[in-house]
Design an enzyme around this catalytic site. Structure first.
Site, PDB file in Angstrom:
ATOM      1  N   HIS A 101       0.787  -1.035   0.084  1.00 28.38           N
ATOM      2  CA  HIS A 101       0.023  -0.094   0.116  1.00 28.38           C
ATOM      3  C   HIS A 101       0.799   1.130   0.028  1.00 28.38           C
ATOM      4  O   HIS A 101       2.171   1.238   0.561  1.00 28.38           O
ATOM      5  CB  HIS A 101      -0.846   0.220   1.145  1.00 28.38           C
ATOM      6  CG  HIS A 101      -1.645  -0.818   1.723  1.00 28.38           C
ATOM      7  ND1 HIS A 101      -1.498  -2.020   2.130  1.00 28.38           N
ATOM      8  CD2 HIS A 101      -3.075  -1.046   1.537  1.00 28.38           C
ATOM      9  CE1 HIS A 101      -2.429  -2.931   2.324  1.00 28.38           C
ATOM     10  NE2 HIS A 101      -3.545  -2.341   1.918  1.00 28.38           N
ATOM     11  N   ASP A 104       2.059   2.033   3.492  1.00 25.87           N
ATOM     12  CA  ASP A 104       3.019   1.130   4.027  1.00 25.87           C
ATOM     13  C   ASP A 104       4.560   1.582   4.164  1.00 25.87           C
ATOM     14  O   ASP A 104       5.524   1.613   4.688  1.00 25.87           O
ATOM     15  CB  ASP A 104       2.962  -0.164   3.718  1.00 25.87           C
ATOM     16  CG  ASP A 104       1.814  -1.152   3.439  1.00 25.87           C
ATOM     17  OD1 ASP A 104       0.791  -0.600   4.141  1.00 25.87           O
ATOM     18  OD2 ASP A 104       1.553  -1.795   2.641  1.00 25.87           O
ATOM     19  N   GLU A 232     -10.492  -6.765  -4.556  1.00 33.93           N
ATOM     20  CA  GLU A 232     -10.555  -7.661  -3.239  1.00 33.93           C
ATOM     21  C   GLU A 232     -11.719  -7.842  -2.404  1.00 33.93           C
ATOM     22  O   GLU A 232     -12.065  -6.975  -1.720  1.00 33.93           O
ATOM     23  CB  GLU A 232      -9.410  -7.635  -2.122  1.00 33.93           C
ATOM     24  CG  GLU A 232      -8.928  -8.486  -1.427  1.00 33.93           C
ATOM     25  CD  GLU A 232      -7.519  -8.380  -0.580  1.00 33.93           C
ATOM     26  OE1 GLU A 232      -6.652  -7.672  -1.300  1.00 33.93           O
ATOM     27  OE2 GLU A 232      -7.660  -8.535   0.818  1.00 33.93           O
ATOM     28  N   GLU A 268      -9.077 -13.423  -1.054  1.00 38.13           N
ATOM     29  CA  GLU A 268      -8.164 -13.729   0.169  1.00 38.13           C
ATOM     30  C   GLU A 268      -9.161 -14.833   0.922  1.00 38.13           C
ATOM     31  O   GLU A 268     -10.214 -14.742   1.245  1.00 38.13           O
ATOM     32  CB  GLU A 268      -8.200 -12.262   0.845  1.00 38.13           C
ATOM     33  CG  GLU A 268      -7.473 -12.914   2.471  1.00 38.13           C
ATOM     34  CD  GLU A 268      -7.052 -11.579   2.926  1.00 38.13           C
ATOM     35  OE1 GLU A 268      -6.467 -10.590   2.354  1.00 38.13           O
ATOM     36  OE2 GLU A 268      -7.017 -11.175   4.289  1.00 38.13           O
ATOM     37  N   HIS A 271     -10.860 -14.027   4.042  1.00 41.53           N
ATOM     38  CA  HIS A 271     -12.185 -13.061   3.409  1.00 41.53           C
ATOM     39  C   HIS A 271     -13.443 -14.156   3.159  1.00 41.53           C
ATOM     40  O   HIS A 271     -14.386 -13.578   3.594  1.00 41.53           O
ATOM     41  CB  HIS A 271     -11.973 -11.950   2.545  1.00 41.53           C
ATOM     42  CG  HIS A 271     -10.833 -11.139   2.887  1.00 41.53           C
ATOM     43  ND1 HIS A 271     -10.504 -10.124   1.973  1.00 41.53           N
ATOM     44  CD2 HIS A 271     -10.296 -10.952   4.169  1.00 41.53           C
ATOM     45  CE1 HIS A 271      -9.756  -9.348   2.796  1.00 41.53           C
ATOM     46  NE2 HIS A 271      -9.400  -9.722   3.880  1.00 41.53           N
ATOM     47  N   ASP A 296      -4.762 -13.832  -2.025  1.00 41.74           N
ATOM     48  CA  ASP A 296      -3.982 -13.437  -0.740  1.00 41.74           C
ATOM     49  C   ASP A 296      -4.342 -14.573   0.014  1.00 41.74           C
ATOM     50  O   ASP A 296      -5.279 -15.145   0.493  1.00 41.74           O
ATOM     51  CB  ASP A 296      -4.763 -12.229  -0.195  1.00 41.74           C
ATOM     52  CG  ASP A 296      -4.459 -10.826  -0.634  1.00 41.74           C
ATOM     53  OD1 ASP A 296      -3.511 -10.897  -1.547  1.00 41.74           O
ATOM     54  OD2 ASP A 296      -4.797  -9.781  -0.134  1.00 41.74           O
ATOM     55  N   ASP A 307     -10.482 -11.134  10.725  1.00 40.18           N
ATOM     56  CA  ASP A 307      -9.551 -11.509   9.945  1.00 40.18           C
ATOM     57  C   ASP A 307      -8.025 -11.547  10.538  1.00 40.18           C
ATOM     58  O   ASP A 307      -7.355 -10.744  10.679  1.00 40.18           O
ATOM     59  CB  ASP A 307      -9.397 -10.138   8.917  1.00 40.18           C
ATOM     60  CG  ASP A 307      -8.840 -10.435   7.603  1.00 40.18           C
ATOM     61  OD1 ASP A 307      -8.791 -11.549   7.405  1.00 40.18           O
ATOM     62  OD2 ASP A 307      -8.436  -9.546   6.799  1.00 40.18           O
ATOM     63  N   ASP A 309      -5.599 -13.268   9.463  1.00 46.67           N
ATOM     64  CA  ASP A 309      -4.396 -13.246   8.602  1.00 46.67           C
ATOM     65  C   ASP A 309      -3.545 -14.117   9.020  1.00 46.67           C
ATOM     66  O   ASP A 309      -2.211 -13.611   9.211  1.00 46.67           O
ATOM     67  CB  ASP A 309      -3.754 -11.747   8.541  1.00 46.67           C
ATOM     68  CG  ASP A 309      -4.830 -10.746   7.837  1.00 46.67           C
ATOM     69  OD1 ASP A 309      -5.523 -11.413   6.833  1.00 46.67           O
ATOM     70  OD2 ASP A 309      -4.722  -9.633   7.646  1.00 46.67           O
TER      71      ASP A 309
HETATM   72  C1  XLS Z   1      -7.496  -6.365   4.361  1.00 49.82           C
HETATM   73  C2  XLS Z   1      -6.855  -6.797   3.286  1.00 49.82           C
HETATM   74  C3  XLS Z   1      -5.943  -5.881   2.586  1.00 49.82           C
HETATM   75  C4  XLS Z   1      -5.826  -5.854   1.282  1.00 49.82           C
HETATM   76  C5  XLS Z   1      -4.986  -4.861   0.687  1.00 49.82           C
HETATM   77  O1  XLS Z   1      -8.088  -7.199   5.153  1.00 49.82           O
HETATM   78  O2  XLS Z   1      -6.716  -8.051   3.122  1.00 49.82           O
HETATM   79  O3  XLS Z   1      -4.646  -6.186   3.453  1.00 49.82           O
HETATM   80  O4  XLS Z   1      -5.181  -7.023   0.836  1.00 49.82           O
HETATM   81  O5  XLS Z   1      -5.554  -3.533   1.064  1.00 49.82           O
HETATM   82 NI    NI Z   2      -5.728  -8.987   1.454  1.00 53.24          NI
HETATM   83 NI    NI Z   3      -7.564  -9.410   4.676  1.00 55.42          NI
END
Ligand code: XLS
Ligand code: NI
Ligand code: NI
Length: 437
Positions: A101, A104, A232, A268, A271, A296, A307, A309
């Site tokens: 991003h 980042d 996404e 993702e 998600h 993702d 999430d 992750d």
């Molecule tokens: C957040 C998203 C983010 C996207 C990019 O949940 O996964 O990380 O991948 O903005």
């Molecule tokens: Ni993502």
């Molecule tokens: Ni995410």
């Protein structure tokens, strides 16, 4: 070249028998599977936001991650110091792609102009590191969700000035993605949704969002950027409802606003879970519209409703994903971006490596198993048989659009009452286990 990971060896393939935690057991980058190397199939990517910026804080506590290169400030100088460390990491872990991003990699400035010049300065550094190490940008994106100005949305903000700021950020993020040879550009609609419908004109917000995407497409054309745009999907978090909630909602939106030719989906795993779907479901919906772009790759926690992750360790899931990637003929612009972070307890530098080694080995196993499944063709054969009544006769007429309710009515009267065959779910689950084990 920075030297923060000198205590970690370059991660290499040692095979199944190894006890070395800093080695791949399954990811053998040069091994050929179905005519391509594993490296070419998997196209692993690392997310700058999790690797370099995630301090592992959570809503209940401060960050724990050790980042000895980082002075904790949001200065441009600090941002520039992170860049070589990130490439040192990519080299050691042997990952070819990365994603960012804008926020980042570079800090918000005091003015919009300074924000953009910060971005350009960091992209200068990224460009030379990419060249020096042969690394590539899988996709770029603009963070349109962290700054307080975006608290009520960016491209769906009720405030036109905020909308303009978001557009300005996307213009610059897109131009920098282009300049870094980014193969894609992603929109994740972090705040593009609502907290309550009491204050929301949904139709108007969706119209604005579509106009925003059309401007991005037009700008890409104008600057000669031919990378792939992605949306996404994610259903919730941070907003109550997000407009890009799942594959089906995204596709409906893209069709309604004539954007389907320009966008594919970046799906993702976590998600999909939040949307109440399996990843297989999300992928099949996207594949049905020829709109599967990139992944993702992470996973959620069945006991936690957000999430999380986490790094992917689920071999079944990796298999389901890779079967679909192989069947679509492989990634073109997309790849497997680990949008994943370590647990808060795994705060040491070496944990970054354990996490990625595990994710890469999981997908390498998924690829190998998927290749067997696709090559054997047993599932295809069994699914094909299940629908075989549509291969000829009345079924083929239905598929060819040659039937009417009248003709089917007449046909139904001419046959015995149908007896449907078993779906054989358990047999197929057993078959899948035969491949996995
Ligand atoms: C957040 C998203 C983010 C996207 C990019 O949940 O996964 O990380 O991948 O903005
Ligand atoms: Ni993502
Ligand atoms: Ni995410």
């Amino acid at each position: 070249m920075s030297d923060y990971f000198s205590h970690i060896p370059k991660i290499q393939f040692e095979g199944k028998g190894t006890t070395n935690p800093f080695a791949f057991r399954h990811y053998n980058p040069d091994e050929i599977i179905m005519g391509k190397t594993m490296r070419e199939h998997l196209r692993f990517g690392a997310p700058y936001w999790h690797v370099m910026r995630n301090d592992l804080s959570d809503p209940f506590g401060a960050g724990t991650a050790l980042m000895p290169w980082d002075d904790g400030s949001d200065s441009l100088e600090n941002a520039l110091k992170r860049v070589p460390v990130f490439f040192e990491f990519l080299n050691k872990i042997d990952i070819d792609y990365y994603c960012w991003h804008d926020r980042d990699i570079s800090p918000e400035g005091k003015t919009l102009a300074e924000t953009h010049s910060n971005l350009a300065a960091v992209c200068d550094a990224l460009e030379s590191e990419q060249k020096a190490h042969g690394k590539k940008l899988l996709w770029g994106t603009s963070c349109l969700f962290s700054h307080p100005r975006y608290s009520q949305g960016a491209a769906t903000s009720p405030d036109a000035n905020v909308y303009a700021y978001a557009a300005s950020n996307v213009k610059h993020a897109l131009e920098q993605t282009h300049r870094l040879g980014g193969e894609g550009y992603t929109f994740w609609g972090g705040r593009e949704g609502y907290a309550t419908l009491l204050n929301t004109d949904m139709k108007r917000e969706l119209d604005h969002l579509a106009a925003f995407f059309h401007m991005a497409v037009d700008h890409a054309k104008k600057i000669g950027y031919t990378g792939q745009f992605y949306i996404e999907p994610k259903p919730m978090e941070p907003s109550t409802h997000q407009y890009d909630s799942d594959s089906a909602a995204c596709l409906n939106f893209l069709r309604e606003y004539n954007l389907l030719d320009h966008f594919k989906l970046n799906l993702e795993t976590n998600h999909a879970t939040l949307a109440g779907h399996t990843m297989q479901h999300e992928m099949d919906v996207a594949l049905g519209a020829n709109a599967l772009g990139s992944i993702d790759a992470n996973q959620g926690d069945e006991l936690i409703g957000w999430d999380t992750d986490q790094f992917p360790t689920d071999i079944y899931m990796a298999t389901h994903v890779m079967v679909r990637i192989l069947k679509m003929g492989g990634f073109t612009t997309g790849g497997l971006n680990f949008d994943a972070k370590r647990r808060r307890e795994s705060h040491e530098l070496e944990d970054l490596f354990h996490a990625h080694v595990g994710g890469m080995d999981t997908f390498a196993r998924g690829l190998k198993i998927a290749a067997k499944i696709v090559e054997d063709g047993r599932f295809d054969e069994l699914v094909g048989q299940r629908y075989s009544s549509f291969d000829n006769g009345i079924g083929a007429d239905v598929e060819a659009g040659k039937t009417t309710l009248d003709s089917l009515d007449a046909f139904a009267h001419s046959i015995q009452a149908p007896v449907v065959a078993s779906g054989r779910q358990e047999m197929l689950e057993n078959l899948l286990n035969d491949y996995i084990v």
